[in-house]
Each structure stands twice: as C-alpha cells, then as structure tokens.
Design a protein around this motif. Structure first.
Motif, PDB file in Angstrom:
ATOM      1  N   ASP A   1      22.659  19.901  -4.939  1.00 50.84           N
ATOM      2  CA  ASP A   1      21.530  20.831  -5.049  1.00 50.84           C
ATOM      3  C   ASP A   1      21.995  22.272  -4.834  1.00 50.84           C
ATOM      4  O   ASP A   1      21.598  23.185  -5.579  1.00 50.84           O
ATOM      5  N   LEU A   2      22.834  22.490  -3.837  1.00 47.30           N
ATOM      6  CA  LEU A   2      23.368  23.837  -3.602  1.00 47.30           C
ATOM      7  C   LEU A   2      24.217  24.302  -4.782  1.00 47.30           C
ATOM      8  O   LEU A   2      24.162  25.476  -5.180  1.00 47.30           O
ATOM      9  N   HIS A   3      24.988  23.381  -5.335  1.00 43.24           N
ATOM     10  CA  HIS A   3      25.838  23.719  -6.473  1.00 43.24           C
ATOM     11  C   HIS A   3      24.992  24.160  -7.657  1.00 43.24           C
ATOM     12  O   HIS A   3      25.277  25.163  -8.312  1.00 43.24           O
ATOM     13  N   ARG A   4      23.927  23.407  -7.948  1.00 45.25           N
ATOM     14  CA  ARG A   4      23.074  23.755  -9.085  1.00 45.25           C
ATOM     15  C   ARG A   4      22.385  25.109  -8.873  1.00 45.25           C
ATOM     16  O   ARG A   4      22.262  25.911  -9.794  1.00 45.25           O
ATOM     17  N   ARG A   5      21.919  25.339  -7.657  1.00 46.35           N
ATOM     18  CA  ARG A   5      21.259  26.616  -7.372  1.00 46.35           C
ATOM     19  C   ARG A   5      22.210  27.797  -7.566  1.00 46.35           C
ATOM     20  O   ARG A   5      21.786  28.884  -7.978  1.00 46.35           O
ATOM     21  N   SER A   6      23.472  27.583  -7.251  1.00 45.97           N
ATOM     22  CA  SER A   6      24.431  28.687  -7.372  1.00 45.97           C
ATOM     23  C   SER A   6      24.756  29.022  -8.819  1.00 45.97           C
ATOM     24  O   SER A   6      25.390  30.047  -9.092  1.00 45.97           O
ATOM     25  N   GLN A   7      24.331  28.181  -9.756  1.00 52.16           N
ATOM     26  CA  GLN A   7      24.656  28.411 -11.159  1.00 52.16           C
ATOM     27  C   GLN A   7      23.568  29.175 -11.916  1.00 52.16           C
ATOM     28  O   GLN A   7      23.787  29.559 -13.065  1.00 52.16           O
TER      29      GLN A   7
ATOM     30  N   ARG B   1      41.605  13.384 -12.790  1.00 56.55           N
ATOM     31  CA  ARG B   1      42.239  14.328 -13.727  1.00 56.55           C
ATOM     32  C   ARG B   1      41.394  14.540 -14.987  1.00 56.55           C
ATOM     33  O   ARG B   1      41.242  15.669 -15.444  1.00 56.55           O
ATOM     34  N   PRO B   2      40.850  13.472 -15.596  1.00 56.64           N
ATOM     35  CA  PRO B   2      40.046  13.703 -16.809  1.00 56.64           C
ATOM     36  C   PRO B   2      38.857  14.626 -16.588  1.00 56.64           C
ATOM     37  O   PRO B   2      38.482  15.391 -17.484  1.00 56.64           O
ATOM     38  N   LEU B   3      38.251  14.585 -15.402  1.00 47.75           N
ATOM     39  CA  LEU B   3      37.127  15.483 -15.121  1.00 47.75           C
ATOM     40  C   LEU B   3      37.595  16.936 -15.038  1.00 47.75           C
ATOM     41  O   LEU B   3      36.907  17.856 -15.522  1.00 47.75           O
ATOM     42  N   ALA B   4      38.735  17.152 -14.433  1.00 45.64           N
ATOM     43  CA  ALA B   4      39.279  18.509 -14.378  1.00 45.64           C
ATOM     44  C   ALA B   4      39.635  19.003 -15.772  1.00 45.64           C
ATOM     45  O   ALA B   4      39.427  20.181 -16.103  1.00 45.64           O
TER      46      ALA B   4
ATOM     47  N   LEU C   1      25.110  13.794   1.945  1.00 50.67           N
ATOM     48  CA  LEU C   1      25.998  14.934   1.699  1.00 50.67           C
ATOM     49  C   LEU C   1      26.077  15.232   0.204  1.00 50.67           C
ATOM     50  O   LEU C   1      26.021  16.394  -0.220  1.00 50.67           O
ATOM     51  N   LEU C   2      26.186  14.185  -0.598  1.00 47.31           N
ATOM     52  CA  LEU C   2      26.303  14.347  -2.045  1.00 47.31           C
ATOM     53  C   LEU C   2      25.057  15.015  -2.619  1.00 47.31           C
ATOM     54  O   LEU C   2      25.150  15.905  -3.469  1.00 47.31           O
TER      55      LEU C   2
ATOM     56  N   ASP D   1      31.628  21.004 -14.282  1.00 50.56           N
ATOM     57  CA  ASP D   1      32.037  21.476 -12.958  1.00 50.56           C
ATOM     58  C   ASP D   1      31.308  20.704 -11.862  1.00 50.56           C
ATOM     59  O   ASP D   1      31.911  20.294 -10.870  1.00 50.56           O
ATOM     60  N   ARG D   2      29.992  20.484 -12.049  1.00 49.64           N
ATOM     61  CA  ARG D   2      29.251  19.699 -11.069  1.00 49.64           C
ATOM     62  C   ARG D   2      29.743  18.254 -11.034  1.00 49.64           C
ATOM     63  O   ARG D   2      29.814  17.639  -9.965  1.00 49.64           O
ATOM     64  N   ALA D   3      30.073  17.712 -12.199  1.00 51.31           N
ATOM     65  CA  ALA D   3      30.577  16.337 -12.237  1.00 51.31           C
ATOM     66  C   ALA D   3      31.886  16.213 -11.462  1.00 51.31           C
ATOM     67  O   ALA D   3      32.110  15.218 -10.753  1.00 51.31           O
ATOM     68  N   PHE D   4      32.744  17.207 -11.579  1.00 51.36           N
ATOM     69  CA  PHE D   4      34.014  17.172 -10.855  1.00 51.36           C
ATOM     70  C   PHE D   4      33.787  17.205  -9.345  1.00 51.36           C
ATOM     71  O   PHE D   4      34.363  16.404  -8.596  1.00 51.36           O
ATOM     72  N   HIS D   5      32.940  18.124  -8.895  1.00 49.66           N
ATOM     73  CA  HIS D   5      32.696  18.239  -7.455  1.00 49.66           C
ATOM     74  C   HIS D   5      31.982  17.003  -6.901  1.00 49.66           C
ATOM     75  O   HIS D   5      32.260  16.585  -5.770  1.00 49.66           O
ATOM     76  N   ARG D   6      31.066  16.424  -7.676  1.00 46.94           N
ATOM     77  CA  ARG D   6      30.406  15.191  -7.228  1.00 46.94           C
ATOM     78  C   ARG D   6      31.419  14.068  -7.062  1.00 46.94           C
ATOM     79  O   ARG D   6      31.346  13.285  -6.108  1.00 46.94           O
ATOM     80  N   ALA D   7      32.352  13.960  -8.005  1.00 44.79           N
ATOM     81  CA  ALA D   7      33.358  12.899  -7.931  1.00 44.79           C
ATOM     82  C   ALA D   7      34.245  13.064  -6.697  1.00 44.79           C
ATOM     83  O   ALA D   7      34.606  12.083  -6.038  1.00 44.79           O
ATOM     84  N   VAL D   8      34.598  14.298  -6.380  1.00 42.50           N
ATOM     85  CA  VAL D   8      35.431  14.544  -5.206  1.00 42.50           C
ATOM     86  C   VAL D   8      34.675  14.170  -3.930  1.00 42.50           C
ATOM     87  O   VAL D   8      35.176  13.421  -3.079  1.00 42.50           O
TER      88      VAL D   8
END
Length: 309
Positions: free
Chosen positions: A239-245, A195-198, A233-234, A217-224
């Motif tokens: 890497d895909l997440h960062r490229r999309s930004q 919750r704190p990350l969200a 997978l992580l 946002d990346r920190a939240f998705h990494r935690a999930v």
C-alpha cells in the motif's frame, strides 16, 4: 381260531418306532426333520419369493419389470434438475479491470492532479456503465489517490514532494530491517529465482513505459518481502509502495536515463543479497526509496532516516 387270527394280525402290525422318533412334535413348533444334510439345507433355505431384495424406491410394481437405473422410459418425465446459478464474478471482473486502467492512467499522467473526473464520463471513455467506475474510484479514494467531490465526481489528489518523501521514509523504516534479516537467512538460490522480475523492470524502463514499470517494480518488491512470511507486512508495504507512485502536482519531465538507472538497482540489490553484503543492501534500499522508484526526482528530507550515514 379267533385268538390265533388275532395273534397273526398282531404279528403283521409294524413295530412302533423307538427313541426320539417316537415323540410327537409339539403343536406350533417348527422342528427340523431327522433327515440328511441336503434335506436340512432345503428346509432351512427360504423360498425364492420370500427373499428380501434391495429395491430403489419408486412406483409400485404392476407386474412389469422395473426400469434399470439410468434407463429412459417413454412417456416418463425426466427428473427435474435445479438450475445452475450464473457466476457472479462479471461485475467484480469489470471493476477490477477499470481499477487497473485507472491506476495506469494515474501513473502515466493521463489523470491530472487537481482535476475532477465524473464516473459517467469515465464510464463512457472505457465503454462501461458508471457503476464499476464509481466503485473503482471509491477504492482509489481509500488508497489516497483521489478524493470524493460531492455531486461532481472525484478529484485526483495533489501531492507535494514532502508527502512523497515522507512515504519513502516510512517504507525504508519498514523494509530495510526486513531485507537485512533476509540477507542473513535466505539462501542464494532463492534470490536467483527473482532475477526474471528484476529483468522485467529493466525492460519496462528501457521502453520508457512508466505504467508498466510501476507494476513490475511492485511485483519485485512483493516477491522480496514475501520471503519474510508476514502477510500483514506485505499488505502494508504494498500500500505504501502504491501511494508513493502517484504523480506530483507539477512533476518535471522524467529523464529516460533516471528510470533505467533505477531499474538497475534491482539487479544490484539481488547481487548484494546473494553476497550477504549488508552495507550495500542498506545503501541500495535507501537510495531506491529516495528516488521513489524512478517515478519522481531523487529527494531527501532534512534529518530523515534516508539521509546517508
């Protein structure tokens, strides 16, 4: 008379010892005398000077008492100590700081797509030499954010809406099945820990801070995704997440409400994961990726995995 005197002298002579005491010890053999326990102990105990003692190797004794361990004696040179090597983390630390600053500038639009930036000029801007800037730029080139221009510097990559849509589609193909599996297996208490990350993403969105929102946002998705226990997978998903930004060639002005709405999807996703509502989880993740995490307008490719079922 002489015979009587001889007999008297013979009778005055002491009687010879009998038994073992009459035996003469063999030459060269040390035998314990027939004495009491105290005498035997005194015989068998070695002399004080002949006791072996444990001594620290050092100079030969000259009659003076040897200094105790750790005792300093005047005129004696101290034992030299090897020099402690200086930590070799300064350069890596500077490079990491410059890399973070360049990523923030990219997401914030300070580095314009299509423009060429030289390492010396950026180094002067950040107050460092060109070397850590060049190393950070080479890392960004591996990530696809910039491309090398020989003898000039680095050009910020020009992305099209189709490229970002393709990245979003690949992210969904990877992360949606993982999140659905986690929704079935992870206890509700573990989701509550995120919750704190969200809330951090919501705070960054409320301020309109795109760069900080990208990090949270990346920190939240990494935690999930870390709950899946798959390091490969992580790494791929991050890497895909960062490229999309990275920004588009001509990205329109992002409305503040869109960023806030995108951040609210994190809290809604946690609620769906706690309730194990797989339908809502699937829908939220697809919509979240289609909007590129609030950094570009929502989009979808025709016939893609992101199209609503």
């Amino acid at each position: 008379m002489e015979q009587g005197a001889a007999r008297e002298r013979a009778t005055d002579r002491p009687s010879p010892p009998s038994g073992d005491s009459a035996r003469v010890p063999e030459q060269g053999r040390a035998r314990t005398p027939a004495a009491g326990p105290a005498a035997r102990a005194a015989y068998t105990r070695p002399a004080e000077d002949s006791r072996p003692t444990a001594r620290t190797p050092g100079p030969a004794r000259t009659g003076a008492a040897a200094p105790a361990r750790g005792e300093h004696t005047h005129g004696e040179d101290p034992v030299p100590r090897p020099p402690v090597p200086a930590p070799r983390v300064v350069r890596h630390s500077v490079r990491g700081q410059i890399l973070d600053a360049l990523r923030t500038a990219l997401v914030g639009g300070e580095l314009v797509p299509g423009e060429v930036y030289s390492a010396p000029a950026l180094g002067e801007r950040f107050g460092v030499s060109a070397t850590p800037v060049r190393e950070a730029m080479q890392r960004l080139a591996v990530e696809g954010a910039v491309e090398v221009v020989p003898n000039r510097g680095f050009r910020v990559t020009e992305r099209t809406p189709r490229e970002l849509a393709e990245l979003a589609e690949v992210r969904a193909l990877i992360e949606v099945p993982v999140m659905l599996r986690l929704a079935r297996t992870v206890p509700a208490a573990r989701w509550s820990e995120l919750r704190p990350l969200a809330e951090a993403t919501a705070a960054a969105a409320a301020r309109g801070d795109r760069a900080h929102y990208a990090e949270t946002d990346r920190a939240f998705h990494r935690a999930v995704l870390s709950l899946a226990g798959n390091e490969q997978l992580l790494a791929v998903a991050d890497d895909l997440h960062r490229r999309s930004q990275w920004p588009l060639i001509s990205a329109p002005v992002l409305r503040h409400g869109d960023l806030v709405a995108d951040a609210a999807e994190h809290t809604a996703l946690l609620d769906a994961l706690v309730a194990q509502d797989l339908t809502v989880v699937r829908s939220l993740v697809r919509e979240h990726f289609a909007g590129s995490d609030g950094l570009t307008p929502p989009r979808a490719t025709s016939g893609s995995f992101l199209d609503p079922a």
